[in-house]
Scaffold this active site. Structure first.
Site, PDB file in Angstrom:
ATOM      1  CD  GLN A  31      45.752  64.980  46.514  1.00 23.90           C
ATOM      2  OE1 GLN A  31      45.004  65.571  46.159  1.00 23.90           O
ATOM      3  NE2 GLN A  31      47.364  65.159  46.313  1.00 23.90           N
TER       4      GLN A  31
ATOM      5  CE1 TYR B  96      41.266  41.554  45.979  1.00 23.20           C
ATOM      6  CE2 TYR B  96      42.060  43.585  44.938  1.00 23.20           C
ATOM      7  CZ  TYR B  96      42.590  42.240  45.531  1.00 23.20           C
ATOM      8  OH  TYR B  96      43.655  42.078  45.743  1.00 23.20           O
ATOM      9  CB  SER B  97      38.411  47.711  49.354  1.00 24.65           C
ATOM     10  OG  SER B  97      39.011  48.714  49.931  1.00 24.65           O
ATOM     11  CG  ASN B  98      44.517  47.117  47.281  1.00 21.02           C
ATOM     12  OD1 ASN B  98      45.241  46.310  47.338  1.00 21.02           O
ATOM     13  ND2 ASN B  98      44.259  47.742  46.044  1.00 21.02           N
TER      14      ASN B  98
ATOM     15  N   GLY C 199      48.271  38.722  41.414  1.00 29.80           N
ATOM     16  CA  GLY C 199      48.821  40.247  41.869  1.00 29.80           C
ATOM     17  C   GLY C 199      49.058  40.824  40.883  1.00 29.80           C
TER      18      GLY C 199
ATOM     19  CB  SER D 187      46.838  41.446  45.636  1.00 30.46           C
ATOM     20  OG  SER D 187      46.498  42.959  45.231  1.00 30.46           O
TER      21      SER D 187
END
Length: 346
Positions: free
Chosen positions: A119, A156-158, A293, A61
């Site tokens: 998924q 926090y969201s990618n 990261g 990250s």
């Protein structure tokens, strides 16, 4: 650095390697009182080959700092506005007309993280060396509701950074790796940093170990494809290049002063926790500015402390989850207890 400080740092790193099971660590510290670099432990648990300071590493990250810098450069060029809605650039985002680029960069959009999708985990672990497109990543959460009203919380969201990478590509008409190379890496002379589009990994590098597997056993993840992280986590770098990047990021070397000022405005990660906040594509933790990261096989921290003109980079070749293997707690916190006791990263 002086012998006493060097000895303390050597002891901290050796203890972390011994007590946590982290195979190897690369550490660099640079500041007014001198330089400290260390490569400790092993790069390969099978052969016992030693870790070396010039190895390439997957930086997870920390990639977000590059993607958001590329976005902010477009702000400086007058090509986009931070308060533009994401719907202006990317179709199909839930409530995209009221989620701004600023909220995406600051982790305040409310969009769920595709990496938490069952998924996604199933598909990824079925073929870790296979590839994903950004559109495939976004599709995992495309129809899910927002977790909160945009701008009201930090989460926090990618997904946020994937969307910003798509914005950069749409506005520039070029690939995100090309933009980052031309606008960030080359101007700063970061010749050993790259944004891979496959599972290719420049030599030399350490083997990376993970327990993010179907059965939780430890596997070698060195050649797993990082495309699942794309704009949020795919890049590769070295100790020396991150030494360049951390202060450049914190000082805003590639941005207009006003844009950098906006970037550094942080929101607390937890209500009432004013010593740790997120700005636009970066953390500020007790005055240390930069990012951490993590992805299968590797963890990293690249930060700069303006108050002391200190740069710190830590790279390890494992993300194995355990009670005492958190990179911050195991290494970064005790290192800062030595070099900046009034600014402890943790």
């Amino acid at each position: 650095m002086d012998k006493a400080t060097t000895a303390k740092l050597d002891s901290v790193i050796a203890a972390a390697i011994q007590q946590t099971g982290i195979p190897g660590a690369i550490v660099g510290i640079w500041g007014p009182n001198g330089t400290y670099t260390s490569a400790t432990g092993v790069a390969d648990t099978a052969t016992g080959a030693p870790m070396k300071a010039d190895f390439h590493s997957r930086i997870g990250s920390v990639t977000k700092t590059f993607t958001v810098t590329a976005l902010l450069q477009l702000v400086d060029d007058g090509k986009i506005g931070l308060d533009d809605p994401i719907s202006k650039y990317v179709n199909g985002v839930t409530d995209g007309d009221r989620i701004t680029l600023r909220q995406l960069a600051g982790m305040r959009s409310g969009l769920p993280d595709y990496t938490t999708s069952e998924q996604f985990a199933t598909d990824y672990l079925a073929d870790p060396k296979g590839g994903f497109t950004p559109e495939q990543l976004f599709a995992y959460i495309k129809d899910e509701p927002l977790k909160f009203t945009p701008g009201t919380e930090v989460d926090y969201s990618n997904t946020n950074t994937i969307l910003l990478g798509l914005v950069v590509e749409k506005v520039t008409g070029d690939s995100l790796p090309n933009v980052i190379d031309a606008k960030i890496l080359r101007p700063l002379g970061m010749d050993s940093t790259n944004f891979p589009t496959t599972n290719a990994f420049p030599e030399p590098h350490a083997q990376g170990y993970t327990n993010q597997t179907k059965d939780g056993t430890i596997a070698v993840a060195t050649d797993w494809n990082p495309s699942w992280g794309w704009a949020a986590g795919a890049m590769i770098s070295t100790l020396d290049d991150l030494r360049i990047w951390a202060p450049a990021l914190a000082k805003g070397d590639l941005l207009h002063a006003d844009t950098q000022q906006q970037r550094l405005q942080t929101v607390a990660l937890t209500e009432g926790q004013e010593d740790a906040g997120y700005g636009l594509g970066l953390f500020n933790i007790e005055g240390w500015i930069g990012h951490n990261g993590s992805l299968p096989g590797y963890k990293s921290v690249a930060v700069y402390l303006p108050e002391r003109d200190l740069t710190m980079v830590v790279l390890v070749n494992s993300d194995v989850e355990g009670d005492n293997t958190d990179l911050a707690g195991a290494l970064v916190t005790p290192i800062t207890e030595v070099i900046s006791p009034d600014h402890i990263y943790g």
